[in-house]
Design a protein around this motif. Sequence first.
Motif, short mmCIF file in Angstrom:
data_model
loop_
_atom_site.label_atom_id
_atom_site.label_comp_id
_atom_site.label_asym_id
_atom_site.label_seq_id
_atom_site.Cartn_x
_atom_site.Cartn_y
_atom_site.Cartn_z
N THR A 22 0.83 -1.21 0.00
CA THR A 22 0.00 0.00 0.00
C THR A 22 0.86 1.25 0.00
O THR A 22 0.60 2.20 -0.76
CB THR A 22 -0.93 0.00 1.22
OG1 THR A 22 -1.73 -1.19 1.22
CG2 THR A 22 -1.85 1.22 1.20
N LEU B 132 -1.74 -4.29 -7.46
CA LEU B 132 -2.73 -5.11 -6.76
C LEU B 132 -3.46 -6.04 -7.72
O LEU B 132 -3.80 -7.17 -7.37
CB LEU B 132 -3.73 -4.21 -6.03
CG LEU B 132 -3.22 -3.55 -4.76
CD1 LEU B 132 -4.29 -2.64 -4.15
CD2 LEU B 132 -2.77 -4.59 -3.73
N THR C 228 -1.10 -8.83 -8.33
CA THR C 228 -0.99 -9.65 -7.12
C THR C 228 -2.14 -10.64 -7.03
O THR C 228 -1.93 -11.83 -6.76
CB THR C 228 -0.97 -8.75 -5.87
OG1 THR C 228 0.24 -7.97 -5.87
CG2 THR C 228 -1.01 -9.58 -4.59
#
Length: 286
Positions: free
Chosen positions: A102, A214, A217
């Motif tokens: 993040t 993300l 991921t």
Amino acid sequence: MLAVIVSGLAIGAVYAATALAYNVMYSTSKVLSVTTGHLCMLGGVFGAWFIAGLGLPVPAGLVGAVLVGALFGGFTEIVGVRRVLARSDEHLWLLSTLALATMLQQAVGLWWGTEPKPFPRLIPQDFSSGLLDQKYWLPILTVLVMTAGLEAFYRLTLWGKLFQATSEDAFAARARGIPTDRVRLASYLLAGALGGLAGFAAGQLTFAFFALGLTLTLNGFIALAVGGLGSNLGALLGGAGLGLLSAFATYWFGGEYQQTIAVGLLMLVLLVRPEGLLGARRVRPV
């Protein structure tokens, strides 16, 4: 229809490369780091910056992107994994790597911008276009080379044998004198380099985008779970299958259903074959 297949294989190659990075890190730490997709994002963003922003030649941009990925991979192991594994057997690494992912995404967004930016052409003299465009075949070729290289690394090199020994039993490896902390760090450096290479090769397809991490991921994990944890060939098959399924889902139903169908594939495989297509079934001794 051919265009759907080619684009599906190309984006599936990116998912497969992310799954390979997962495998390399997991082999020595048994950690599925949330930062894995961000390694590819860094390769794309910094590759574009080195070439288009700083005016460096393509080979220098490639080396820079790989080095940035490797450095962040090592940073992940030192900051987000090492101390957590030393202090606890719980899955607290999920929180530490999520925090790192993040913070990295926000930092890159502030520096690079929040809009996707085009990636420069890597082979200027390439006159191919359409389905033969380099943005399709470069990611596919890269992930095939990565898979073959990893297999050769594990089978033919001393460090590959150390990776395998640590993967089989870290405690026994330490008892034999293997420096498992250094082996784990090396695996994260290698995974970071692979992620940077994949992001660089796929930059023309995915663009240089700060929020790509993300997405990769998640989809890289789905490809890994479908193919089988620990299997590089399984990661390749899982990535190709997921890429094709996503491309056909977008073609038939629209892009808004793409992620739903991908997660549905994960649930189906976990229900039918929890270890994945080529994963080894684990037997718990009693």
